[in-house]
Design an enzyme around this catalytic site. Structure first.
Site, PDB file in Angstrom:
ATOM      1  CD  GLN A 152      -2.985   1.049   2.220  1.00 13.57           C
ATOM      2  OE1 GLN A 152      -3.065   0.105   2.988  1.00 13.57           O
ATOM      3  NE2 GLN A 152      -3.795   2.081   2.299  1.00 13.57           N
ATOM      4  CG  PHE A 153       1.241   3.855  -3.574  1.00 12.79           C
ATOM      5  CD1 PHE A 153       1.185   5.236  -3.707  1.00 12.79           C
ATOM      6  CD2 PHE A 153       0.254   3.088  -4.183  1.00 12.79           C
ATOM      7  CE1 PHE A 153       0.164   5.838  -4.420  1.00 12.79           C
ATOM      8  CE2 PHE A 153      -0.760   3.675  -4.905  1.00 12.79           C
ATOM      9  CZ  PHE A 153      -0.817   5.055  -5.028  1.00 12.79           C
ATOM     10  CB  THR A 154      -2.041   5.363  -0.009  1.00  8.91           C
ATOM     11  OG1 THR A 154      -2.517   4.211   0.670  1.00  8.91           O
ATOM     12  CG2 THR A 154      -2.472   5.333  -1.471  1.00  8.91           C
TER      13      THR A 154
END
Length: 148
Positions: free
Chosen positions: A78-80
């Site tokens: 999850q890059f966010t």
């Protein structure tokens, strides 16, 4: 590398309404890879997570690790998690690692967990996923390898 760890009684991940991963008791781990992360960050998180004592013992105290309860992990990239929200209302994700390096570190993280005898299910890197979980407790822990 940033990990959000949620203690769960069950969890699953679906892509295009098809279930691709499912666990019973254990952790859902949302993992964000920073552009400066290395294998050292992976090793730090793996060691910390497999030994983390946040499951209840016979006296109801959080004293058992995922190893001890023979739990499972659902690992979701999850890059966010690397969002920079300092300016304006639209987060910047510039600190997130590029896919070429992020995929390698994410896969190394999952392999490291499995090498400790813990079953790992995953989503798909970069896919639009639907994650369902029953947070047990609730217990949610955030670890940032940059803060070690």
């Amino acid at each position: 590398m940033k990990a959000v760890i949620q203690r769960v009684s069950k969890a699953s991940v679906s892509i295009n309404q098809q279930e691709v991963g499912k666990i019973d008791q254990g952790f859902v781990i949302l993992l964000g890879v920073h552009e400066k992360d290395t294998q050292e960050d992976v090793d730090y998180l793996v060691k910390k997570i497999v030994k983390m004592r946040i499951f209840e013992d016979e006296q109801g105290k959080m004293n058992c690790s995922i190893e001890q309860i023979q739990g499972q992990i659902l690992s979701i990239s999850q890059f966010t998690l690397l969002a920079d929200t300092k300016k304006g209302n639209r987060p910047s994700f510039i600190a997130a690692a590029r896919p070429e390096s992020a995929i390698a570190l994410y896969e190394s993280f999952n392999k490291g967990i499995e090498e400790n005898g813990i079953h790992v299910e995953t989503g798909q890197f970069g896919a639009d996923m639907a994650v369902s979980l029953v947070n047990d407790g609730p217990v949610t822990i955030v670890i940032d390898s940059q803060s070690k």
